[in-house]
Each structure stands twice: as structure tokens, then as C-alpha cells.
Design a protein around this motif. Structure first.
Motif, PDB file in Angstrom:
ATOM      1  N   ALA A 109       0.837  -1.203   0.000  1.00 43.04           N
ATOM      2  CA  ALA A 109       0.000   0.000   0.000  1.00 43.04           C
ATOM      3  C   ALA A 109       0.864   1.242   0.000  1.00 43.04           C
ATOM      4  N   VAL A 110       0.308   2.309  -0.494  1.00 42.40           N
ATOM      5  CA  VAL A 110       0.986   3.603  -0.483  1.00 42.40           C
ATOM      6  C   VAL A 110      -0.013   4.642   0.010  1.00 42.40           C
ATOM      7  N   LEU A 111       0.459   5.497   0.887  1.00 40.71           N
ATOM      8  CA  LEU A 111      -0.420   6.514   1.447  1.00 40.71           C
ATOM      9  C   LEU A 111      -0.303   7.844   0.736  1.00 40.71           C
ATOM     10  N   TRP A 112      -1.400   8.558   0.791  1.00 40.57           N
ATOM     11  CA  TRP A 112      -1.364   9.971   0.467  1.00 40.57           C
ATOM     12  C   TRP A 112      -1.083  10.659   1.794  1.00 40.57           C
ATOM     13  N   ALA A 113       0.031  11.308   1.889  1.00 41.85           N
ATOM     14  CA  ALA A 113       0.423  12.058   3.078  1.00 41.85           C
ATOM     15  C   ALA A 113       1.029  11.175   4.163  1.00 41.85           C
ATOM     16  N   ARG A 114       1.933  11.767   4.870  1.00 39.06           N
ATOM     17  CA  ARG A 114       2.638  11.060   5.925  1.00 39.06           C
ATOM     18  C   ARG A 114       1.666  10.628   7.007  1.00 39.06           C
ATOM     19  N   PRO A 115       1.779   9.393   7.483  1.00 38.89           N
ATOM     20  CA  PRO A 115       0.867   8.931   8.532  1.00 38.89           C
ATOM     21  C   PRO A 115       1.113   9.684   9.837  1.00 38.89           C
ATOM     22  N   ALA A 116       0.058   9.825  10.617  1.00 36.25           N
ATOM     23  CA  ALA A 116       0.150  10.595  11.856  1.00 36.25           C
ATOM     24  C   ALA A 116       1.191   9.994  12.793  1.00 36.25           C
ATOM     25  N   ARG A 117       1.103   8.680  12.984  1.00 34.48           N
ATOM     26  CA  ARG A 117       2.133   8.065  13.817  1.00 34.48           C
ATOM     27  C   ARG A 117       3.027   7.234  12.915  1.00 34.48           C
ATOM     28  N   PRO A 118       4.316   7.226  13.232  1.00 40.01           N
ATOM     29  CA  PRO A 118       5.285   6.557  12.351  1.00 40.01           C
ATOM     30  C   PRO A 118       4.857   5.135  12.017  1.00 40.01           C
ATOM     31  N   THR A 119       4.803   4.831  10.760  1.00 38.56           N
ATOM     32  CA  THR A 119       4.369   3.522  10.295  1.00 38.56           C
ATOM     33  C   THR A 119       5.252   3.163   9.100  1.00 38.56           C
ATOM     34  N   PRO A 120       5.733   1.933   9.064  1.00 42.28           N
ATOM     35  CA  PRO A 120       6.610   1.557   7.953  1.00 42.28           C
ATOM     36  C   PRO A 120       5.812   1.337   6.669  1.00 42.28           C
ATOM     37  N   ILE A 121       5.481   2.428   6.027  1.00 42.60           N
ATOM     38  CA  ILE A 121       4.663   2.333   4.829  1.00 42.60           C
ATOM     39  C   ILE A 121       5.039   3.503   3.919  1.00 42.60           C
ATOM     40  N   SER A 122       5.070   3.246   2.623  1.00 40.88           N
ATOM     41  CA  SER A 122       5.460   4.303   1.695  1.00 40.88           C
ATOM     42  C   SER A 122       4.383   5.361   1.587  1.00 40.88           C
ATOM     43  N   TYR A 123       4.793   6.569   1.359  1.00 41.85           N
ATOM     44  CA  TYR A 123       3.802   7.627   1.163  1.00 41.85           C
ATOM     45  C   TYR A 123       4.329   8.728   0.253  1.00 41.85           C
ATOM     46  N   VAL A 124       3.398   9.502  -0.243  1.00 42.16           N
ATOM     47  CA  VAL A 124       3.722  10.641  -1.085  1.00 42.16           C
ATOM     48  C   VAL A 124       3.107  11.851  -0.403  1.00 42.16           C
ATOM     49  N   ASP A 125       3.845  12.915  -0.353  1.00 39.09           N
ATOM     50  CA  ASP A 125       3.305  14.083   0.337  1.00 39.09           C
ATOM     51  C   ASP A 125       3.789  15.374  -0.304  1.00 39.09           C
ATOM     52  N   LEU A 126       3.214  16.453   0.161  1.00 40.85           N
ATOM     53  CA  LEU A 126       3.644  17.777  -0.288  1.00 40.85           C
ATOM     54  C   LEU A 126       4.409  18.397   0.866  1.00 40.85           C
ATOM     55  N   SER A 127       5.330  19.271   0.545  1.00 37.58           N
ATOM     56  CA  SER A 127       5.967  20.021   1.612  1.00 37.58           C
ATOM     57  C   SER A 127       5.016  21.152   1.994  1.00 37.58           C
ATOM     58  N   HIS A 128       4.188  20.849   2.973  1.00 39.97           N
ATOM     59  CA  HIS A 128       3.170  21.828   3.359  1.00 39.97           C
ATOM     60  C   HIS A 128       3.808  23.079   3.953  1.00 39.97           C
ATOM     61  N   ARG A 129       4.887  22.856   4.699  1.00 37.28           N
ATOM     62  CA  ARG A 129       5.568  24.000   5.300  1.00 37.28           C
ATOM     63  C   ARG A 129       6.085  24.931   4.218  1.00 37.28           C
ATOM     64  N   ALA A 130       6.669  24.361   3.194  1.00 35.76           N
ATOM     65  CA  ALA A 130       7.186  25.192   2.109  1.00 35.76           C
ATOM     66  C   ALA A 130       6.059  25.969   1.443  1.00 35.76           C
ATOM     67  N   GLY A 131       4.900  25.316   1.302  1.00 35.86           N
ATOM     68  CA  GLY A 131       3.757  25.983   0.689  1.00 35.86           C
ATOM     69  C   GLY A 131       3.294  27.149   1.532  1.00 35.86           C
ATOM     70  N   ALA A 132       3.250  26.926   2.838  1.00 35.69           N
ATOM     71  CA  ALA A 132       2.820  27.986   3.745  1.00 35.69           C
ATOM     72  C   ALA A 132       3.805  29.149   3.708  1.00 35.69           C
ATOM     73  N   GLU A 133       5.072  28.815   3.582  1.00 34.01           N
ATOM     74  CA  GLU A 133       6.092  29.865   3.495  1.00 34.01           C
ATOM     75  C   GLU A 133       5.883  30.726   2.252  1.00 34.01           C
ATOM     76  N   LEU A 134       5.561  30.056   1.165  1.00 38.47           N
ATOM     77  CA  LEU A 134       5.298  30.769  -0.087  1.00 38.47           C
ATOM     78  C   LEU A 134       4.195  31.797   0.134  1.00 38.47           C
ATOM     79  N   ALA A 135       3.165  31.362   0.835  1.00 40.06           N
ATOM     80  CA  ALA A 135       2.034  32.257   1.103  1.00 40.06           C
ATOM     81  C   ALA A 135       2.470  33.423   1.979  1.00 40.06           C
ATOM     82  N   ALA A 136       3.264  33.102   3.002  1.00 39.97           N
ATOM     83  CA  ALA A 136       3.740  34.145   3.904  1.00 39.97           C
ATOM     84  C   ALA A 136       4.587  35.165   3.134  1.00 39.97           C
ATOM     85  N   ASP A 137       5.491  34.649   2.320  1.00 37.39           N
ATOM     86  CA  ASP A 137       6.354  35.521   1.520  1.00 37.39           C
ATOM     87  C   ASP A 137       5.513  36.497   0.697  1.00 37.39           C
ATOM     88  N   ARG A 138       4.517  35.951   0.066  1.00 37.26           N
ATOM     89  CA  ARG A 138       3.682  36.767  -0.814  1.00 37.26           C
ATOM     90  C   ARG A 138       2.936  37.847  -0.031  1.00 37.26           C
TER      91      ARG A 138
END
Lengths: 343, 343
Positions: free
Chosen positions: B157-186
Motif C-alpha cells: 500500500a501507499v499513502l497519500w500524506a505522511r501517517p500521523a504516527r510513524p508507520t513503515p509504509i510508503s507515502y507521497v506528500d507535499l511540503s506543506h511547510r514550504a507551501g505555507a512559506e510561499l504564502a507568507a512571503d507573498r
DNA sequence: GCACGGGCGGAGAGCGCTCTCCACCTCGTG
DNA sequence: CACGAGGTGGAGAGCGCTCTCCGCCCGTGC
């Protein structure tokens, strides 16, 4: 007994034969209560789960149905088809309604798209190889060849909306004409006298019905001519359409759009032209989608009970699967007017 | 030779053995060109289609994956879960992106929902009985137990987004922090000095990251305190949140909403309060969904390449299915700021 | 000219399940 | 007390496919 446990393993643990375990699992014929208990026990301890493929092989049932979104014949420019499909919340509601009916019955839908000839073949092949027991078909364009292909292949299927050309296949539809009449009634009742319409694409039967139903109703009210523009169910086409309408008929005081997204677009255009809604121009949409409440003023719209309709599709499909001689049926749902602020 | 033709039938027609036909179909090992031709001929005349169940039974592959939308543990009030899922165009785009990758590979997604314990068991059971080769999992809430259950069952299985508690499972995510920074910068670049935020639900990791990323970035710009309200990703919660924000902090001149739907709602509230966007108050959303262009002014927003991310999920899942020892992997995508009119 | 190797087709054993017989056992009845 | 009916469990034949062996045949090298 390594790997996934099989019927054999359970039988051995329970000290009975494979057949008996099978009977317990499928609840066929009487099995003595104590043996039933023993078998359940054995299933629990082994952690047995029946293998779907093996079962399908003999039962000729998969327990899944295809949920097919089918486009016209041509190619799709720009965005891939899959993305377009979901841009409109329409499909999501249909899927949700179907799932609500299917899931309690242990049946799951397989998502498929059929926008090109190749994709259509893939769908037919998929069905023919017994990967799904039947198909729920939503066509986005009128001249979709898929329904005919499915009928020719003798596969169980149910359509969303009446097929463009007569085809012996069950379908579920809305009385679009009745919905359009509801809109006409409301507009006239509000005192609108110069009414226009933003229709959907002409090659979609539902668009035609909504348009002609609206025109006929207005004619009965003494308005034989209704200006109209053709949109394509998108937000932008509604906006553009409204601009055109205002340019040609600046005195419009009522608009019927063939879906909410276009109505929402029309709202934008009206605002830009400084027209107040509903005081200067009344606007009515169609579908009662989430877009209807996401704009201001909120849209008065014709409600289409999509979830129920999708559920009915699923019901009919299962009936067809169950009984190959099940009569071809069509079920027409009545629309309802949801009055909010825009008209 | 009645009913659906089988390998046997094709073999008889072609005058070869079943094995040879199988080889031709699967392209395994060399088969003399002329025999290949004969077999193809026979396949065409018989109209043969391989039976999926029979094939699955021996290959232990189904050629389908589960596309699971998973909720929290609790019950869902009001509308059924399925409908809620599709209310947000988010899921549709993910599904579209996954399909775009899977379809050319002949793999189809099976739609499943897992919002209750019972539904979760159903999903696990479905996977364990080999109805799908693996799962693409989208959790809508943080404390979803499904990832853990899947790992315990040893299912790919593969997750969308990092699991809340560490779990040995692959996932794909966005750098949400980076996105928020972009907004702040703007926002800062536009000269906003009294900035507030409408966050997503705190129990969703992505919400937390967007919020803390935004706060941290603003702190770096010399704004240690950022007023905020918690929304739940719906249009209405954005509208309500903005009203609250304005009531408590009437001098706000910039807002970062954790998704477009809420930003859209905020726009409505701002209009009601007579604030011009972006001149009085700048607004930035998140997702670059269709909602971003459906409102006026159109939303400046942080783009999340959902389709690509979903495609990557599918790619990882197939890798896991192919090779059970495939290393658990996470792929983090970078966001991008899409500048429109609202900020 | 003969042994050997490689390319290529066939035979057959399952994969895990369902379902049709069939055999058995227990009653009830004449 | 024998016999038939009815209820219960077991044996075994596939469902349609893949895949491992096997063996055949032809070409090559010594």
C-alpha cells in the motif's frame, strides 16, 4: 499449512471435508449446529479468507461492477479526460450514490474511463473477460457508441440517462422537461418578462430536453421566443454566455442556466455588468450541486436526486446480473425546485 | 465450443496445444512466427478473451488496486460518507491522477470507503482475499487506524500524506511547510502587516504543517503572533471563520486559508463586511483547485501537483507489488505559488 | 558420422473453490 | 422388524489458466 490458509486447511483443522466448510461459509444447506461451530472455530484460528479468484472461476461472478464514464468519440484537447470528469462534482455524486447501494451488498465499483475507441475496447474487453459482472455507464456526450457495443456483447449494463439513439438497455433518467418547467414557472411567477437561457451542449440529450422543455413552458406563458446561448456546462462557458446574452439583449430580467456551474458563471457576469440578482435579473440553475450554495446570492435551482438515481441504477444492474432475462427497464425521476436567493 | 471460448478452443482451432496459445498471448519464450500467426488467427476467429479469474488464480495477481478513502474512527453525522468525499474536488483529482498512471498499464482502481471499523475490516478482507493487489490510501483524518492494519496484514500500500504516527509504509506528500512559506512571503511582499489564518482541522497533519509553517515564516518576518481560527476545509467553515476573525481583529489586511474552499468562503465574508480584496485584505488559498478560478477575485493559491503526486503513489504501489522487498519510500513534492488576483 | 546442445511445442499438474452426486445414518411407519 | 424418506457429510470432478518439465528435432562441431 504455510502462506494463506485455504479451505483445505480449515477442513483439516475442523476435521471435516472441504465441502462442509464451503457450506458453512456460504450458508447453503443445513449443517449440524455443532459442526458449524467447529468450522467457525477453525476459520478463526487459521485466519482463513476465501480466495476471490478461485470462487469467481466457478461461480462466474466477481462481486464487482464497472463504473464507466464514457465520452464522445473524439479526442480530448488540453487536460486529460480523467481530470475533466471530476472537475464537475456531478460524477462524484453519482459514484457516491452507487456505492451507497452496492457496498452493503459486498459489491465494489471499478473505475473506468472510455473516452477513446481504444479505451472503449478496453472496457468491453474488461467486461468480457469477466473482471466485472456488469457496468454502470455514464455518458458525457450524446453520440456515445459504448451503449450499443455493450448491448451487442450481451453484457449487463444500466445507463445514466436515455441513450441518444434507441438502444435496448435499461436506464435511469430525470424528467428534464419537468425540471425546466419548474424553472419557467418560478421565473414567470416572479414577474420576469424577458427571459433568456444558457443551455448545455446540444449534442447532449439532457441539454436538449431542458432547453425545449423550458421553451415550451415559456411559450405556454405567452413567450414564444426565448433568446439563448449554448454553453458546455463549465463555469467559464456560463460566464461567457451571460456576457453574450447581455450584449444582445440588455433588458433581460431572468435567466435559466442548464446547470449550476454555468449559473454561477452567469452570476459573475451579471455582477460585472452591475445587475443585481435577483432584483434586476433572476437566475435559476440546475442540479442543486454544491456550487449552488457556494455563491452569493445562493442559487435557486432544479434539484436532481442524483444519489437516489445512481442507487436505482445499481439496483437495476444487480437485477440484470441476477436474472439475464430481466426486462429492460427505464426509471424516470421527478425533479424538484429548490428556492434560494437568486430567483 | 459454446459460450465463451477458452484457451482449449483456441488451441483446437489453431491445431496446437494450450501451452502454446498461452505463450503467444503472454509473449513468453519464442514461438515460431508462423505458429504465432496461426494462433493469432484462431484467437480472432473464436473471439477469445482470457478469463481473468482463472488467470488470477494461478498468477496471484488481479490487475486491480484498491483506491481507498479512509475516514477517522467515529461515525459521520448527516450526509453519508461517500457523498462527503466527493464534495471536495480534491479526491477527484487524486483519483484522476492515479488512473492516468494505472490505465496504460492495464490496471484499474476499485473504489472503496473506510470510514467505520466495519468498513475497514471489509477493506482488509477484500485485499486479503486477493481481490486487489494493493491499495492506494487517502486518509481524511489523522488518527486513521487503517495504515497500521494494512502494514500488519503485510499488504502492499501507499499513502497519500505522511501517517500521523510513524508507520513503515510508503507515502507521497507535499511540503506543506514550504507551501505555507510561499504564502507568507507573498503576503509580506504585498505589504500586509496584520495577517491571520484560517487553518484546517488540527487533527490533520497537513493542517498542522501548513499552520506551523506559516507561523514560523511570519515569525521570521517579525510577526510572532498570528491570529487564527480552525476550519474544517469546507466552504462554510471558511466563511464562518472569516467572520469570527473580523470580529476579533477588524484590522486584518491579509489571510492565509488552508484550502481554496475556505478561502472562497472567506471572500464571501469579506465582501459582506465591505472589505475589498485584495486592496483591503489579501487572501491566499491552498490547492489550486477549480474553486480558485470560480470566484472573484480569482484566488492566489499554493499549487499542489495532485495529479503528479497521485501518479507517483501509483508508481510506488506497483513497485511494491512487483517486488515485495521494495524499500519503504517517501516522496515529497514541492509546492508552487499561483498568483491571481486575491493577493 | 555421431554426440551434444539449443530452440520449440506438448503433456500434465495444479491454483482454491463450488457443486453435484452418493453414501450413510437416523427416524418414522406399516 | 424391515423399509423408505429425509437430512447430512464426503468424494471428486471440474472452472480456465499458467508453468515446469520433457522430449523432439535440427544444426553444429569434432
Amino acid at each position: 499449512m504455510q502462506g494463506t490458509p485455504t479451505l483445505e486447511d480449515v477442513a483439516r483443522v475442523a476435521g471435516v471435508s472441504r465441502a462442509t466448510v464451503s457450506r458453512v461459509i456460504n450458508g447453503i444447506r443445513n449443517v449440524a449446529p455443532d459442526i458449524q461451530e467447529t468450522v467457525q472455530q477453525a476459520i478463526a484460528t487459521t485466519g482463513y479468507v476465501p480466495n476471490r479468484a478461485a470462487r469467481s472461476l466457478v461461480t462466474r461472478r466477481t462481486g464487482s461492477v464497472a463504473l464507466v464514464v464514457s465520452g464522445a468519440g473524439g479526442d480530448v484537447g488540453g487536460e486529460p479526460f480523467e481530470s475533466q470528469v471530476f472537475a464537475d462534482p456531478f460524477f462524484g455524486r453519482v459514484a457516491g450514490g452507487a456505492v451507497a447501494f452496492l457496498r452493503p451488498r459486498g459489491i465494489h465499483p471499478v473505475l473506468m474511463f472510455a473516452e477513446t475507441a481504444h479505451a472503449r475496447d478496453q472496457v468491453i474487453g474488461y467486461l468480457r473477460q469477466g473482471s466485472a459482472d456488469g457496468a454502470l455507464l455514464v455518458s458525457t456526450h450524446g453520440e456515445d457508441p459504448l451503449p450499443r457495443l455493450i448491448v451487442e456483447a450481451g453484457l449487463p449494463a444500466v445507463l445514466w440517462a436515455r441513450p441518444a439513439r434507441p438502444t435496448p438497455i435499461s436506464y435511469v433518467d430525470l424528467s428534464h422537461r419537468a425540471g425546466a418547467e419548474l424553472a419557467a414557472d418560478r421565473l414567470v411567477a416572479r414577474g420576469c418578462r424577458r427571459v433568456a437561457t444558457i443551455s448545455g451542449p446540444f449534442d447532449v440529450r439532457a441539454s436538449q430536453d431542458r432547453l425545449s422543455g423550458f421553451q415550451d413552458a415559456m411559450a405556454r406563458y405567452g413567450h414564444p421566443y426565448i433568446p439563448g446561448v449554448e454553453g458546455n456546462f463549465t463555469h467559464d462557458s456560463g460566464e461567457a454566455g451571460m456576457h453574450r446574452l447581455l450584449a444582445e439583449h440588455p433588458d433581460i430580467d431572468g435567466v435559466f442556466a442548464a446547470n449550476d456551474l454555468m449559473a454561477q458563471g452567469a452570476l459573475l457576469a451579471l455582477r460585472e455588468h452591475g445587475r443585481a440578482v435577483p432584483d434586476d435579473v433572476a437566475v435559476i440553475g440546475f442540479d442543486d450541486s454544491s456550487a449552488a450554495t457556494a455563491c452569493r446570492p445562493q442559487l435557486t435551482t432544479v434539484r436532481q436526486p442524483m444519489e437516489d438515481m445512481a442507487g436505482e441504477m445499481a439496483r437495476l444492474l444487480l437485477a440484470h446480473i441476477e436474472d439475464p432475462d430481466f426486462q429492460v427497464t427505464s426509471v424516470i425521476f421527478p425533479p424538484a425546485l429548490v428556492v434560494r436567493q437568486s430567483a
